[in-house]
Write an enzyme that holds these catalytic residues in place. Structure first.
Site: not given
Ligand code: ADP
Length: 476
Positions: A250, A284
């Site tokens: 990720e 993010c």
């Protein structure tokens, strides 16, 4: 702080102060919170061997018993929400209310995967010639490892540990060196709930590279789940290739936030604030670039900047603070350089600059930004909103997809046909449509392209920690 979280941490901090481990600082004050212990490579090898032993016993427990332990863990995290939130704010900086939300978010994965553990079904497959029985079973992959970042020090671990344990794996995590305290507290609550110590372990070494090398090369470790920068993710994938180790990644994002001419502007402004300034822009999935249609450009900027002016910057423990400190002075310097670079290339500040001390940074809104400016190529990871004008759907779609990243994106429109067109054509793993707060334990979180591989949460999340085995039973 009270009870167990406090006692555990006091013990860890005292033990390691003498051993002079890794220093943990409060980013809001610069104050040293303590030192956490580090392990040598040989000690990490021992941890892996214990984890392997523990996994066999953990997997042998009836699923109902494992689920019960995970449910108890969930309950303990909820009961300790106040302590855990305070700890997150102290080591990471986010406002207390945001830390409370992180604890609930992390806990939601534990609850979800406690339930999903009971649905790790196999299949029976119709045999083409009827002369045999074909079926699949799903089995835990074994020892799972994880490397996690500092921006969500509790939730990023819960999101990986819960599915791993639910699947029947054991789990070893290396938290970020800047924020390891939440990891120890979360693990302590797991032990209290009945998770054996070998089954869930926290490790740190002086250099993160050392741990990464061991995780990616030790034959007993069968999986690495990583959340962090694309640069380190690529490195770990390269290292994992040598041992054909399973990975989920990720990684970074470069989320576009698009406001069409037919959008509900007030709704878009609220979404923009939530998706840009959450965790001071250090997530993010934070919006990185704002594309606003020419017809509503001025209106959006006026309303957005008025709303941003109300956001209080300060120590996360202080009342009403919405934007806490950045994680470090270095992070702040990098973000300021990106802003200076954009201004040198022709962007203009909408709000007056305000120089704050230490790791604090007040929000920056930039207008007259052009799509090809450097700032739009970088993950800003700070409270800076560059705003770009566009004139057509085709044009904005091209600009939105013009990045190596593909994690989250957002768009606002009231046109249902456009909703479908855009949703299908945006090259991202997650799309927020008239909504900017998209993360939930029930939906698959993850990106495409350089933003990563694999899904966290949802029914897919547990698959990352399981192998499918095919059985073919011949008939005599
Ligand atoms: P950030 O720049 O946001 O800190 P990183 O990708 O550098 O993101 O860090 C995410 C996690 O990866 C942290 O736990 C960090 O310690 C770890 N890390 C950094 N470099 C390496 C490496 N070479 N090998 C293994 N882990 C690493």
């Amino acid at each position: 702080m009270k009870a167990i979280v406090n006692r555990t941490l006091t013990a860890i901090l005292q033990e390691s102060e003498q051993a002079s481990g890794i220093r943990v600082d409060n980013p809001a004050t610069g104050e040293c919170l303590g030192f956490v212990p580090t392990l040598s490579t040989t000690q990490i090898y021992q941890v892996i061997e214990q984890s392997h032993q523990g996994q066999t016993e953990w997997n042998a427990k009836p699923i109902k018993e494992r689920c019960g332990i995970l449910k108890k863990w969930h309950q303990l995290v909820i009961e300790n929400q106040e302590d855990l939130s305070r700890l997150i704010t102290l080591e990471q900086g986010k406002p207390l209310s945001a830390a409370q939300a992180e604890v609930l978010y992390g806990a939601s994965f534990i609850e979800w995967f406690a339930e999903e553990a009971r649905r790790t079904y196999g299949e029976t497959i119709p045999s083409p010639n009827g002369d045999r029985q074909l079926m699949t079973i799903r089995q835990p992959i074994g020892v799972a490892s994880a490397i996690t970042p500092w921006n969500f020090p509790l939730a990023m671990i819960a999101r990986k540990a819960a599915p791993a344990l639910a699947a029947g794996c054991s789990f070893i995590v290396k938290p970020a060196e800047k924020t390891p305290l939440s990891a120890y507290a979360l693990a302590e609550l797991a032990y209290q709930a009945g998770v054996p110590k070998d089954v869930l372990q926290v490790v740190l070494a002086i250099e993160p590279e050392e741990v990464g090398k061991v995780f990616t090369s030790h034959p007993l470790v069968r999986k690495l789940s990583f959340t962090g920068s694309t640069r380190v993710g690529k490195l770990l994938m390269e290292q994992s290739a040598k041992d054909v180790k399973r990975t989920s990644m990720e990684l970074g994002g470069n989320a576009p936030f698009i406001v069409f001419e037919d959008a509900d502007i007030d709704l878009a402004v609220e979404g923009a604030v939530a998706s840009k300034f959450r965790n001071s822009g250090q997530a993010c999935i934070c919006s990185n670039r704002f594309y606003v249609h020419s017809q509503v450009y001025d209106e959006f900027i006026a309303k957005f900047s008025a709303r941003v002016a109300t956001l209080k910057v300060g120590n996360g423990l202080d009342k009403d603070v919405v934007i806490g400190p950045l994680i470090s002075l270095e992070a702040k310097r990098n973000i300021e350089q990106l802003v200076d670079g954009a201004i040198a290339q022709g962007a203009k500040r909408v709000n007056a600059p305000e120089n704050l001390d230490g790791c604090f940074m007040s929000p920056v809104i930039l207008e007259d930004v052009k799509h090809d400016m450097d700032i739009n190529r970088h993950e800003i990871f700070g409270p800076v909103a560059p705003i770009i004008r566009f004139d057509s759907e085709e044009q904005v779609l091209k600009m939105a997809n013009d990045t190596v990243y593909g994690l989250a994106c957002y768009f606002y429109t009231e046109n249902i046909n456009r909703v479908w067109r855009m949703s299908e054509r945006l090259d991202y793993g997650m799309v927020g449509i008239n909504e900017a707060t998209i993360s939930t334990e029930v939906a698959p979180f993850g990106g495409v392209k350089h933003s990563g591989i694999g899904k966290e949460g949802a029914k897919q999340g547990i698959d990352e920690y399981m192998n499918i085995k095919y059985l073919c039973l011949g008939r005599r």
